[in-house]
Design a protein around this motif. Structure first.
Motif, mmCIF file in Angstrom:
data_model
loop_
_atom_site.group_PDB
_atom_site.id
_atom_site.type_symbol
_atom_site.label_atom_id
_atom_site.label_comp_id
_atom_site.label_asym_id
_atom_site.label_seq_id
_atom_site.Cartn_x
_atom_site.Cartn_y
_atom_site.Cartn_z
ATOM 1 N N LEU A 229 0.834 -1.214 0.000
ATOM 2 C CA LEU A 229 0.000 0.000 0.000
ATOM 3 C C LEU A 229 0.865 1.259 0.000
ATOM 4 N N ASN A 230 1.944 1.231 0.785
ATOM 5 C CA ASN A 230 2.849 2.385 0.817
ATOM 6 C C ASN A 230 3.486 2.628 -0.544
ATOM 7 N N GLU A 231 3.848 1.541 -1.230
ATOM 8 C CA GLU A 231 4.451 1.657 -2.551
ATOM 9 C C GLU A 231 3.452 2.208 -3.573
ATOM 10 N N ILE A 232 2.196 1.789 -3.454
ATOM 11 C CA ILE A 232 1.155 2.285 -4.367
ATOM 12 C C ILE A 232 0.956 3.786 -4.172
ATOM 13 N N VAL A 233 0.982 4.214 -2.930
ATOM 14 C CA VAL A 233 0.837 5.647 -2.633
ATOM 15 C C VAL A 233 1.982 6.434 -3.258
ATOM 16 N N LYS A 234 3.207 5.896 -3.161
ATOM 17 C CA LYS A 234 4.371 6.567 -3.748
ATOM 18 C C LYS A 234 4.198 6.709 -5.258
ATOM 19 N N LYS A 235 3.725 5.641 -5.906
ATOM 20 C CA LYS A 235 3.534 5.668 -7.354
ATOM 21 C C LYS A 235 2.458 6.669 -7.761
ATOM 22 N N SER A 236 1.483 6.849 -6.901
ATOM 23 C CA SER A 236 0.381 7.766 -7.231
ATOM 24 C C SER A 236 0.772 9.221 -6.999
ATOM 25 N N ALA A 237 1.994 9.436 -6.476
ATOM 26 C CA ALA A 237 2.483 10.787 -6.169
ATOM 27 C C ALA A 237 1.518 11.507 -5.243
ATOM 28 N N SER A 238 0.919 10.747 -4.350
ATOM 29 C CA SER A 238 -0.060 11.302 -3.420
ATOM 30 C C SER A 238 0.588 11.572 -2.070
ATOM 31 N N SER A 239 0.000 12.478 -1.323
ATOM 32 C CA SER A 239 0.489 12.778 0.022
ATOM 33 C C SER A 239 -0.309 12.019 1.074
ATOM 34 N N LEU A 240 -1.093 11.036 0.633
ATOM 35 C CA LEU A 240 -1.912 10.249 1.557
ATOM 36 C C LEU A 240 -1.040 9.435 2.508
ATOM 37 N N HIS A 241 -1.540 9.237 3.697
ATOM 38 C CA HIS A 241 -0.923 8.315 4.651
ATOM 39 C C HIS A 241 -1.961 7.230 4.919
#
Length: 299
Positions: A229-241
Motif C-alpha cells: 500500500l505504501n508503494e502504491i501511494v508513492k507511485k500515485s504521487a499522493s500525500s496520503l498516509h
C-alpha cells in the motif's frame, strides 16, 4: 520474576489454543504483560500475588505520564485484567486486583477514510500487464470491496473465493467465519490475478493455497500488505498516509453514507457488538448537506 514468566507461557498457550487469537493479538498481550513485569521489578514486587490495587494505580500514573492515548492505556489494562482472570481460573492466584480498575474512556476519534477521488487515484497506478501489478490491483479491490482486516486478507485461501457467486469466506477474530460479497471490479481484478499473475509469481516448490503471494511466491503477510500500500501511494504521487485498516474504515463509511443499515454493516465487518460499528456512523459534510437538501421540505 520466574513465576511471571511461567504464568505468561501458560497464558499464551490459552490464547493460542482456547481463544484462537491471532499472532498479532498475542504479541500485543505479551508485550503488555512484560511491560507490567518490568514495572513490578522496579517496584520490588517479586510475585504476581503481591500486586495490590495501589500498585496498579501507580502503574496507571506512569502510563499517563508517558502521554499515551486513553485507547492505548485501556488495551494494556484489558490485557492484564484478562491475564489475571486466567490465573484465577487456573487457581494460580486467588484475587484479581485489575478487576477493580475502571478502563479509561476511549478518545472517540473518527476513523480516517478515503474519498472516492482518492481511491480512483490509487486504483489507477498498477500495471495490469505485470504479475505484481495484477496482484496489487486485486489486493486493493478486495480490501475496499469487502472491508476485511489485513490479518483476514493474509489468511484467504483459493477455496474461500466463490467467483461464480461473488463471495468470499472470511475467517475473523476468534476463528469466526462470515461470507462477504464483492462486486464486479473486485471480481474482474481477482480473476485476472488468479488466472495469470499468481501463477507466474508462484515458484517451483511453492505449493500452497494462499490467494495473495509475495514476489518470491510465498504467502503474503500483513506486513507485506502494508508495504504494498505504501508503494502504491508513492507511485500515485499522493500525500496520503494510508494503512490496510483505512480501507476497512472506507468500506464501512461508504456503505453507511449510501444508505446501508447498521446491522448489515456490522455483519459484513464481523463485529460482535453493534457499538463497534457505530463509530462509522459519521458522514462527510458534503454527504450530510446532500441528504438535507434532498429530503428536507424547506431546503
Amino acid at each position: 520474576m520466574e513465576n511471571v514468566k511461567k504464568s505468561l507461557i501458560l497464558f499464551v498457550e490459552y490464547l493460542q489454543i482456547e481463544k484462537n487469537y491471532s499472532q498479532y493479538t498475542i504479541v500485543n498481550y505479551t508485550a503488555n504483560i512484560e511491560e507490567f513485569a518490568l514495572f513490578m521489578k522496579e517496584e520490588g514486587l517479586a510475585e504476581l500475588k503481591q500486586v495490590t490495587y495501589q500498585d496498579i494505580r501507580l502503574f496507571l500514573t506512569k502510563l499517563y505520564q508517558q502521554k499515551l492515548s486513553r485507547r492505548t492505556i485501556a488495551k494494556k489494562i484489558s490485557s492484564l485484567r484478562s491475564f489475571y482472570k486466567f490465573l484465577n481460573r487456573e487457581k494460580v492466584l486467588n484475587d484479581n486486583p485489575f478487576a477493580l480498575v475502571s478502563l479509561p474512556k476511549k478518545d472517540g476519534k473518527i476513523p480516517s477514510f478515503l474519498y472516492e477521488k482518492e481511491l480512483e487515484l490509487l486504483f489507477s497506478v498498477s500495471d495490469l500487464t505485470t504479475p505484481l501489478g495484477q496482484r496489487n490491483q486485486a489486493l486493493l479491490e478486495m480490501l475496499y470491496a469487502t472491508g476485511i482486516r489485513a490479518s483476514e486478507c493474509e489468511g484467504l485461501k483459493i477455496q474461500d473465493a466463490d467467483l461464480f457467486m461473488g463471495t468470499i469466506l472470511v475467517t475473523g477474530k476468534g476463528n469466526k467465519q462470515r461470507y462477504v460479497p464483492f462486486g464486479s471490479f473486485a471480481q474482474e481484478a481477482l480473476e485476472l490475478y488468479l488466472r495469470d499473475g499468481r501463477k507466474k509469481l508462484l515458484k517451483q516448490g511453492n505449493l500452497h493455497d494462499s490467494i495473495f503471494v509475495n514476489n518470491r511466491g510465498n504467502p503474503l503477510k500483513a506486513g507485506g500488505i502494508r508495504h504494498i500500500l505504501n508503494e502504491i501511494v508513492k507511485k500515485s504521487a499522493s500525500s496520503l498516509h494510508i494503512h490496510p485498516h483505512m480501507f476497512r474504515h472506507t468500506f464501512a463509511t461508504h456503505l453507511l453514507n449510501e444508505g446501508a443499515d447498521l446491522r448489515s454493516v456490522q455483519e459484513l465487518l464481523g463485529h460482535t457488538h453493534l457499538s463497534s460499528t457505530q463509530i462509522y456512523t459519521h458522514v462527510s459534510k458534503d454527504q450530510l448537506k446532500k441528504t438535507y437538501m434532498a429530503h428536507h421540505p424547506r431546503a
